[in-house]
Design a protein around this motif. Sequence first.
Motif, PDB file in Angstrom:
ATOM      1  N   GLN B 237       0.881  -1.149   0.000  1.00 30.26           N
ATOM      2  CA  GLN B 237       0.000   0.000   0.000  1.00 30.26           C
ATOM      3  C   GLN B 237       0.927   1.209   0.000  1.00 30.26           C
ATOM      4  N   LEU B 265      -2.448  -2.743  -3.388  1.00 34.96           N
ATOM      5  CA  LEU B 265      -3.568  -1.869  -3.047  1.00 34.96           C
ATOM      6  C   LEU B 265      -3.386  -0.446  -3.543  1.00 34.96           C
ATOM      7  N   TRP B 434     -12.782   0.173   1.958  1.00 37.61           N
ATOM      8  CA  TRP B 434     -12.511   0.694   0.608  1.00 37.61           C
ATOM      9  C   TRP B 434     -13.779   0.702  -0.249  1.00 37.61           C
TER      10      TRP B 434
END
Lengths: 256, 445
Positions: B237, B265, B434
């Motif tokens: 991420q 991500l 998300w």
Amino acid sequence: MLEIKNLHVRAEGKEILKGIDLKVAPGEVHSIMGPNGSGKSTLANVLAGREDFEVTQGEIIYRDQDLLDMDPEERAREGVFLAFQYPVEIPGVSNTYFLRAALNAVRKHRGEKEVDAMEFLKLVREKAKLLKMDQSLLSRPVNEGFSGGEKKRNEIFHMAVLEPALGILDETDSGLDIDALKIVADGVNALRNKDRSFVVVTHYQRLLDYIVPDFVHVLYEGKIVKSGDKDLARELEKTGYSWLQNGKPEIQPVGQ
Amino acid sequence: MTRAVMEKKDDLFEAMVEFGRSAELSGPTWLKERRAAALKRFEDLGLPTKRDESWRFTDTKVLKRTPFVPAVADASPGVDLSDLSFSTFGEDRLVFLNGHFAEELSSKNLPKGIRVRSLATALQQDADGLEPILGRYATSEHEAFNSLNLALFQDGAVIEVDPGCVVESPIHLLFVNRAADGPLLINTRVLAVCGDNSQVSLVESHLGLPGHPYLSNGVTEVLAGDNAVVDHYKVQQENSDAFHIATFQSHQGRNANVRTMTVTLSGAVVRNETNAVLGGEGGWAELNGLFLVGEDHHVDNFTRIEHAKPHCDSREVYRGILSEQGSGVFRGRIVVAKDAQKTDSKQTNNNLLLSDEALINTKPQLEIYADDVKCTHGATIGQLEKEAIFYLRSRGISESAARSMLIYAFATDVVGRIKVESLREELDRYLFSWLPKGEVVREAF
């Protein structure tokens, strides 16, 4: 409960419904019959809010509200339920857990307490028993790998859990053997009461031996050409739909 | 060679070569030699361009224009690490700040039979032990970034599991990156040597904090002895402006079982090269991936499984979810050597496009030199099914929740393959936050 006034519907540039009038009072069961391509399924899908259709004229009043102005999920939360002719397979989405989310969406809308996992499991087991559903179908993804009969039974199972005010059955009997048909009919009959109404779309009279309707309407080329009581269904069973092409059908008052 | 000359105009390239030449390349003599050779190779290769077949779909122009400087040790991450997703999985955690080991943030409660050290420490303590291994497996000669890593890596982790040792709790390597003052180049290396009959799970998480762009250029080498079981995960991420380029290389012995999963991500440009070599009979290799690509980000998954010996199985499942102007690549190369009979290999890549502007390039490549093998591959590119959305809405579920449910259901195929429970739960939490209406989705699964 439901009032359809002069409903005209187009799909893919073709007029399919050409002025439908129908009134359904609380507790009534109305059956819509007619040959293939007469517009029965279109009517059922327009009631549930499918977007592939364009309403060009007319209105639908459902419990004093403009139904056509509501999203499909709003309709569902207000108590409209469509049992699909071809239930959709949804890989990866559990038949039970998704239904809990749906039930809680409906309950929240009604201002009722959401059900917790334990209460829900109890409810689901009870309803599954009613429809003689195999427990394994509950934990599987929605309709995935279900047989034709299991899919139809699953539709009625969803309806039994969500307890709608208006149940619309779109050819739920098609492709069912007689045992499955009886189970489905028993499931629907168990839900019948003085407040809950049904619109039963079917091609065959056979279903109506088990779900006995208050009114029967014949839909032909986008119009209701004949209405009557349950005896009209029997008559159709004998004569078939061929008279529609030859004779001039007599138009009778609809509903109550 | 002509190309290398042309590429020398690139800022990044010049700066790195310059840095490599001027800096004292650290480490024991053998490593200094290996670093110098790697720098030479980097110089010869130049940075990849779209003319390189293996980089055809990934643009490195922005990267080349960014004036990166190698990261030095950073004292503090500037945040409480426990506030970050994917920062905590059990007791054994090594933390790296901008690629440098941060001992005070790390914790170890290791059972007997496993040693986990920072790479810099391991090189001081046990250089001779690393000599035959380090940089000897991740040798994709065509990869400039791999060479750059070997030439310039600062730190990383060395994990050694004794033969027969079963490690219950996952070993977590947490890489936190933050370019506070300007663009940084961060080269890290992970080396896991897992003895015969050992068993271990490794989780790498690469987290980016807001700031300038940086290039995280990592290499992970995993050696699994005979009958060893190694479960490796990488979650990344990175920050929205970051570049993440990495090579994973595993080499496994007889009857060994190696699984690796790459979860991407975020990050502006992400390229993961994942290579597995089945080097002993009866092995099982599994390469899985989930990539979420939004904004104008780009994620390139470049995988290669080499069946070098007979009677091995490999499985590969990659799923991509692409939205906005996100673009992705999946390349799955499977090479079956001439004597790798009875190979059983299955590869699947499914992609979900959530917008008209999202893009995916998917390309399986089978190279089969044996004649008694079973290799299948399949790729799909699709959108959310309108029928399914209507079905869910007709039951009372809102349109956005219905869409999210279908997206989550699509991802579960990969998420469900995570065996480290705490990681799977963390990824679920991430997905539920998300996804729009994630709280409804959570209820439905």
